[in-house]
Design a protein around this motif. Structure first.
Motif, short mmCIF file in Angstrom:
data_model
loop_
_atom_site.label_atom_id
_atom_site.label_comp_id
_atom_site.label_asym_id
_atom_site.label_seq_id
_atom_site.Cartn_x
_atom_site.Cartn_y
_atom_site.Cartn_z
N ASN A 1 0.87 -1.17 0.00
CA ASN A 1 0.00 0.00 0.00
C ASN A 1 0.92 1.22 0.00
O ASN A 1 2.11 1.09 0.22
N PHE B 1 -3.58 -4.67 10.77
CA PHE B 1 -3.60 -5.61 9.65
C PHE B 1 -2.21 -5.77 9.04
O PHE B 1 -1.36 -4.90 9.17
N ASN B 2 -2.05 -6.90 8.38
CA ASN B 2 -0.79 -7.29 7.74
C ASN B 2 0.39 -7.19 8.71
O ASN B 2 1.45 -6.68 8.37
N ASP C 1 -4.19 -9.41 4.38
CA ASP C 1 -4.55 -9.73 3.00
C ASP C 1 -4.09 -11.15 2.70
O ASP C 1 -3.02 -11.37 2.12
N PHE D 1 -8.83 -9.98 4.21
CA PHE D 1 -9.47 -9.04 3.27
C PHE D 1 -9.71 -9.77 1.95
O PHE D 1 -9.11 -9.45 0.91
N ARG E 1 -6.18 -5.41 -11.43
CA ARG E 1 -6.69 -6.24 -10.34
C ARG E 1 -7.60 -7.35 -10.81
O ARG E 1 -8.15 -8.11 -9.99
N LYS F 1 -15.05 -7.81 -0.99
CA LYS F 1 -14.57 -6.50 -1.45
C LYS F 1 -14.51 -6.48 -2.97
O LYS F 1 -14.54 -7.54 -3.59
N HIS F 2 -14.43 -5.31 -3.56
CA HIS F 2 -14.48 -3.96 -3.00
C HIS F 2 -15.83 -3.42 -3.40
O HIS F 2 -16.10 -3.32 -4.61
N MET G 1 -15.74 -4.60 2.38
CA MET G 1 -14.86 -3.43 2.27
C MET G 1 -15.40 -2.49 1.20
O MET G 1 -15.74 -2.92 0.10
N PHE H 1 -12.62 1.95 -3.55
CA PHE H 1 -12.00 3.26 -3.73
C PHE H 1 -12.78 4.15 -4.71
O PHE H 1 -12.72 5.36 -4.64
N ASP I 1 -11.62 1.03 2.66
CA ASP I 1 -10.33 0.58 2.13
C ASP I 1 -9.25 1.55 2.63
O ASP I 1 -9.55 2.61 3.18
N TRP J 1 -0.05 -9.68 -4.80
CA TRP J 1 -0.86 -9.76 -3.58
C TRP J 1 -0.52 -10.96 -2.70
O TRP J 1 -1.38 -11.75 -2.32
N GLU K 1 -2.69 -4.43 -7.92
CA GLU K 1 -3.19 -3.08 -7.63
C GLU K 1 -2.34 -2.01 -8.32
O GLU K 1 -1.11 -2.08 -8.33
C1 NOJ Z 1 -5.80 -1.60 -0.54
C2 NOJ Z 1 -6.52 -2.64 -1.35
O1 NOJ Z 1 -7.41 -2.02 -2.26
C3 NOJ Z 1 -7.29 -3.66 -0.52
O2 NOJ Z 1 -7.74 -4.67 -1.37
C4 NOJ Z 1 -6.40 -4.19 0.58
O3 NOJ Z 1 -7.12 -5.17 1.30
C5 NOJ Z 1 -5.95 -3.04 1.43
N1 NOJ Z 1 -5.16 -2.13 0.62
C6 NOJ Z 1 -5.14 -3.49 2.65
O4 NOJ Z 1 -3.89 -3.94 2.28
#
Ligand code: NOJ
Length: 766
Positions: free
Chosen positions: A74, A98-99, A128, A172, A186, A225-226, A269, A272, A304, A444, A510
């Motif tokens: 990210n 997270f992560n 994730d 996620f 994606r 998501k999303h 989630m 964006f 997100d 990812w 992404e």
């Molecule tokens: C942004 C991504 O769009 C989403 O899919 C992801 O889960 C989050 N970052 C967290 O890493």
């Protein structure tokens, strides 16, 4: 799953923390209350919370331990140090992270919160986990190519089994965004272009992760998501605006999310993107009317990564405080990473800009889910360093990864039955993906390691090929000095070339939108030079999206789509190359003739000027250089058998309240066994709303031994012919329907028609 030993939490958390938890206010309040009356139990905690603690329950941030892996995936964040984050958690300013970096990190944070925080509300740990935790499975779109939702359920279960032991409560995933524009990077994270396939995989993945009940120590909560229509970004540009009719939104894009929620996912989630001018993080129609009022979703919605804050740049919110207000009121229960909720919600409530009841409702949802995850009963239930190691990359997990990879590959072309190869042949492995510990896992991946994955050369040699040369020939996007000369020499010295080319793992995923979805130019130069040797070429494509194939790649006699296959890449490819298993995957998305066709998808409308089959005619819906069709359509994929479709059975009428059986006979007249994916498509010829040229309604895989036939029958009822009428309500109209039982969305297979008839209603149609 074999080992589901429950955590020995006492060993981990230490007696002190257990005592602290046992005597904590949250625990005491929960214990006092009727266990069946969840709202009352939650309510008791909510009543004790300060506004700051409530806002903190709605704030999720990237883990800060060692800088946090999340920031590698990210945009970088300037989060606190790990100690600072623990202090925030203890002060009730965080609902979780997270992560993060595994069970030890989770233990330290949870332990601090359970010992030192006022209310001792357990943290939640998210990650994730997209296509595996330590054992990496094929990227989700590749797995969708198996057309086997049960496989997706099994890989999700295995990923949950590994991840849960590492302290992860919440993934996620699944990403269920329909992807009809292959420029969008994606695409690799979802199930492709088709709503039916999307729904089946969404449900399977949710069930796989969540298991029997969320309270199980090896259940991981899913996050659909999303939400919503993130994949419909204009021009395939990630994060771009979406402008979509409510009809298409409801008919094509929303069904997979709904399937995921219906399967029990307790979180979702926000996406964006904006839809028709309204960012999803500020869209009460989407997050309240559709999700809560219509679908009755009981879980919570997380924004997100900084998605709430991004409404400022989008021109929808004045500043951070405004963004927090808009997002919470719209229905984003939890903020990710921006820290806007922790920062601004208390003041917003005090000023009356956000009703306390709205804040409390979101807090209740989050606490209820933590309760369902069993965290109030045992905050350490998924935190176990020993189990984390014991469950990492087990034999069954790696075997499943290999099986999934075998089933994900799609054979686009196999002229002259070039495949399978005899391992005794002199093989030149050429291309940037011929060998090496890179680009195996795919995009990812948070916890998997490419160094532990099997590369192509290793897999080919392990399969018994003795006469193998390995030559990179080119970089992925840059030429390699002397690379082409070396590759040409290697090709000349071999009987057959296996050309491993395509996209690196940083080219899809992404923010990796492409304008031309082609094999990069230096690799094309390599392919042309190798093809000029006249040696037969098997192209192995590495890709996270549909590609537009050109030149020597398109013309190669054999093309196998290998996507990003994960831990067992090399072994699985060798299995198919040498025929230990036959290819059985099918495209879950269309490969166009040219990039400029995008967005291209099989279920398009006819237009008033459809191009006829046969010779080109002017003033028809076609491009100057390509037909309005795919080079390799959705559903396409060859096997090592020779399958033909015959003997259609399509009754003339489908009575309004009845059902019909449509059937075909599929025969393998080849010399090898195969698994054929038999697909059922329909077309509503005339309707009050124009309908797609084809829609997939069902599919079935059948195993066919050489020389064997099987009758494959599908049942059709009125419900499957439903669409949204002028008032956007589901409707079915009497009339004539085409039906195909076919090996792809563009193949004829066998075809028939039937009339849907309602007694007393004349169809008056076609
Ligand atoms: C942004 C991504 O769009 C989403 O899919 C992801 O889960 C989050 N970052 C967290 O890493």
């Amino acid at each position: 799953m074999t080992d589901i030993t429950i955590s020995r939490r006492a060993a981990l958390m230490g007696a002190g923390a257990i005592v602290a938890w046992a005597s904590s206010p949250a625990r005491a309040l929960l214990a006092e209350a009727d266990p069946q009356a969840l709202p009352a139990r939650i309510e008791a905690i909510v009543q004790r919370m300060t506004l700051e603690e409530k806002a903190g329950q709605l704030q999720l941030n990237a883990a800060a331990w060692s800088g946090g892996i999340a920031t590698g995936l990210n945009p970088p964040s300037n989060g606190p140090s790990f100690e600072g984050q623990v202090a925030d958690a203890v002060a009730g300013k965080l609902t979780g992270v997270f992560n993060g970096n595994g069970a030890e990190m989770a233990r330290r944070m949870q332990d601090a919160v359970m010992r030192q925080s006022r209310l001792k509300i357990p943290l939640i740990f998210a990650a994730d986990v997209i296509h595996g935790h330590r054992t990496i499975f094929p990227v989700p779109v590749a797995e969708a190519a198996s057309f086997d939702p049960d496989l997706a359920m099994r890989t999700a279960r295995m990923a949950a089994y590994e991840a849960a032991a590492a302290g992860i409560d919440w993934t996620f995933f699944p990403m269920v965004d329909i992807a009809r524009d292959q420029r969008w990077g994606r695409t690799m994270e979802g199930a492709g272009e088709d709503p039916l396939l999307g729904q089946l995989f969404a449900a399977a993945r949710v069930k796989g992760f969540q298991g029997r009940t969320l309270a199980d120590a090896d259940a991981v909560m899913a996050c659909v998501k999303h939400f919503a229509a993130y994949g419909a970004a204009e021009s395939g540009l990630d994060y771009n605006s979406v402008d979509l009719s409510e009809r298409t939104l409801r008919e094509v894009y929303l069904p997979p999310y709904k399937a995921g929620f219906d399967a029990g996912a307790m979180s979702g989630m926000a996406s964006f993107n904006e839809i028709n001018g309204i960012p999803s993080h500020g869209n009460p129609w989407l997050l309240r009317k559709v999700l809560r009022d219509e679908w009755r979703f009981p879980g919570f919605i997380v924004g997100d990564y900084t998605g709430d804050e991004e409404m400022i740049a989008a021109g929808f919110a004045k500043d951070g405080k405004d963004a927090a207000r808009i997002a919470l009121l719209a229905g984003v229960d939890m903020s990710m990473q921006s820290n806007l909720y922790a920062q601004h919600l208390p003041a917003l409530v005090r000023e009356g800009a956000v009703p306390q009841a709205v804040l409390d409702e979101s807090v209740r949802r989050v606490l209820a889910v933590k309760h369902q995850l069993g965290l109030f009963d045992d905050p350490f239930r998924r935190i176990d360093t020993k189990r984390e190691t014991a469950r990492s990359r087990t034999k069954p997990a790696l075997a499943l990864s290999r099986e999934a990879a075998q089933k994900a590959m799609v054979l686009l072309k196999n002229d002259g039955d070039l495949l399978p190869l005899a391992p005794s042949r002199r093989i030149a492995l050429i291309g940037p993906f011929a060998s090496g510990q890179h680009d195996l896992n795919g995009p990812w991946v948070v916890y998997g390691d490419n160094n532990q994955a099997i590369d192509l050369a290793t897999g080919v040699k392990a399969a018994g090929a003795r006469n193998v040369s390995v030559t990179p020939g080119s970089g992925v996007e840059e030429p390699l000095a002397g690379g082409i000369d070396a590759a040409v020499a290697a090709a000349r010295a071999a009987d057959v070339v296996v050309l491993a080319i395509g996209e690196s793992e940083t080219m899809s995923g992404e923010a990796q939108s492409r304008t031309a979805i082609t094999v990069p130019a230096p690799q094309m130069a390599l392919a042309e030079a190798v093809a000029a040797t006249g040696k037969p070429i098997v192209v192995l494509l590495k890709n996270g999206r549909g590609l537009a194939l050109e030149g020597a790649v398109k013309d190669a006699p054999a093309i196998l789509v290998t996507w990003f296959l994960g831990s067992e890449t090399g072994h699985a490819i060798a299995d198919v190359l040498f025929g230990k298993v036959g290819p059985s995957g099918r495209l879950p998305l269309s490969f166009p003739h040219e990039s400029g066709q995008e967005p291209y998808y099989y279920a398009h409308k006819a237009t008033g000027r459809p191009a006829p089959d046969g010779p080109r005619q002017p003033y028809k819906a076609q491009w100057r250089t390509s037909p309005n069709a795919a080079l390799y359509p959705f559903g396409h994929g060859l096997t090592y058998g020779k399958v033909s479709y015959a003997a259609p059975v399509v009754p003339a009428t489908l009575p309004w309240d009845g059902r019909i059986e449509v059937a075909a006979t599929v025969t393998n007249s080849g010399t090898r066994p195969c698994e054929e994916l038999v697909q059922l498509y329909i077309r509503d010829r005339v309707a009050s709303i124009t309908r797609p040229v084809r829609e997939m309604k069902a599919f079935r895989k059948v195993a066919l031994a050489p020389g064997k036939s099987e009758r494959v029958a599908f049942t059709l009822t009125r419900e499957q012919l439903q669409f949204l009428g002028k008032d956007l309500q589901p409707t079915v109209e009497p009339g004539t329907f085409d039906v195909w039982i076919a090996p792809s969305a563009q193949a004829d297979g066998v075809h028939g028609t039937f009339d849907l008839v309602r007694l007393g209603v004349r169809s008056g149609r076609s």
